[in-house]
Design an enzyme around this catalytic site. Structure first.
Site, PDB file in Angstrom:
ATOM      1  N   HIS A 123      44.771  10.807  55.921  1.00 27.53           N
ATOM      2  CA  HIS A 123      45.909  10.956  57.440  1.00 27.53           C
ATOM      3  C   HIS A 123      45.181  10.460  58.707  1.00 27.53           C
ATOM      4  CE1 HIS A 123      49.673  12.670  58.448  1.00 27.53           C
ATOM      5  NE2 HIS A 123      48.753  12.780  59.886  1.00 27.53           N
ATOM      6  N   GLU A 124      44.103  11.346  58.524  1.00 26.53           N
ATOM      7  CA  GLU A 124      43.501  11.690  60.112  1.00 26.53           C
ATOM      8  C   GLU A 124      42.470  10.252  60.364  1.00 26.53           C
ATOM      9  OE1 GLU A 124      44.230  14.120  62.128  1.00 26.53           O
ATOM     10  OE2 GLU A 124      45.518  15.077  60.788  1.00 26.53           O
ATOM     11  N   HIS A 130      44.687   7.895  62.164  1.00 24.62           N
ATOM     12  CA  HIS A 130      45.249   8.005  63.187  1.00 24.62           C
ATOM     13  C   HIS A 130      43.740   6.915  64.214  1.00 24.62           C
ATOM     14  CE1 HIS A 130      48.571  10.586  63.295  1.00 24.62           C
ATOM     15  NE2 HIS A 130      47.781  10.979  62.642  1.00 24.62           N
TER      16      HIS A 130
END
Length: 261
Positions: A140-141, A144
């Protein structure tokens, strides 16, 4: 800002205009009412403002050791992470474990965050207890971080930019796989994946920004179609590890093909 190695303690000190993109739930109603200004999510990551501890001190804490071991396992074996790391390196944003990841204690409502001021991924060592959870948070990160690398994302002032990255992170990281949704006791047939992505994007925005639910929903809805269909660097929605492995293999083959042109 791109992800390059830096000297010293890895840039923990932060900077003006810093912002966090987080993986987690919205804080309970009423939290932060005493705060007049939006702190851009840093209230959820209190260790960001503390002086870094020495390696010896950190090594004595079980949470930190466990976090570091699970992170290493994720980076070495998780196809979601492997593809994202390869894509970032190809884009000129090589990720270094000791520079761009930091295991820290966080608020109970978040599992991780991306600190755009320092180009660091924060992993919440007190909230991540299983390898499968670590794998999802890292993926997920990293999405980003990938968005931060390839695009001019205004994390600070444009909630639509944040919404777009949160949609992509929920869509491509494995957050909304069928098994994960069943584990959350959430079931659905028609367009359930899209519903999950939308809901998790909204919750992530509410966790790190002092905006109303209406504002978060509006931002997500306005960019949803474009951002949901932006599948880079996977080229598909990886609904399982098997899907992610195929996407990783295709990415490597595409990279070799382009190198031979």
């Amino acid at each position: 800002m791109r992800l390059y190695p830096a000297a010293g303690d890895g840039g923990r000190e932060g900077g003006e205009g810093a912002a966090m993109a987080a993986e987690g739930d919205a804080p309970p109603p009423g939290r932060g009412e005493e705060e007049e200004e939006d702190d851009l999510g840093y209230r959820l990551f209190p260790d960001r403002k503390k002086k870094p501890q020495s390696f010896l001190v950190r090594s004595l804490f079980t949470f930190h050791n466990r976090c570091q071991l699970m992170l290493r396992m994720s980076l070495e074996t998780n196809p979601y992470a492997q593809l994202l790391l390869a894509a970032m390196k190809q884009s000129g944003c090589t990720v270094f474990n000791d520079r761009h990841f930091s295991c820290e204690n966080c608020d109970g409502c978040v599992s991780g965050g991306f600190d755009s001021a320092t180009s660091q991924i924060v992993l919440c060592q007190n909230n991540i207890r299983q390898q499968s959870h670590m794998n999802r948070v890292v993926a997920h990160e990293l999405i980003h971080a990938f968005d931060h690398c390839r695009a001019h994302v205004d994390w600070f002032k444009n909630v639509k930019h944040l919404a777009c990255s949160e949609i992509r992170a929920a869509n491509l990281s494995g957050d909304c796989t069928l098994m994960n949704e069943i584990a959350r006791f959430k079931f659905g047939l028609k367009a359930h994946h899209q519903t999950c992505v939308r809901d998790r994007a909204i919750r992530s925005i509410l966790a790190v920004r002092k905006v109303s639910r209406e504002t978060a929903e509006k931002a997500v809805d306005e960019v949803f179609d474009a951002c949901f269909n932006d599948l880079e660097p996977f080229g598909r929605i990886p609904h399982s590890k098997a899907d992610a492995r195929r996407a990783y293999k295709d990415f490597l083959n595409r990279d070799r093909y382009n190198a031979n042109l």
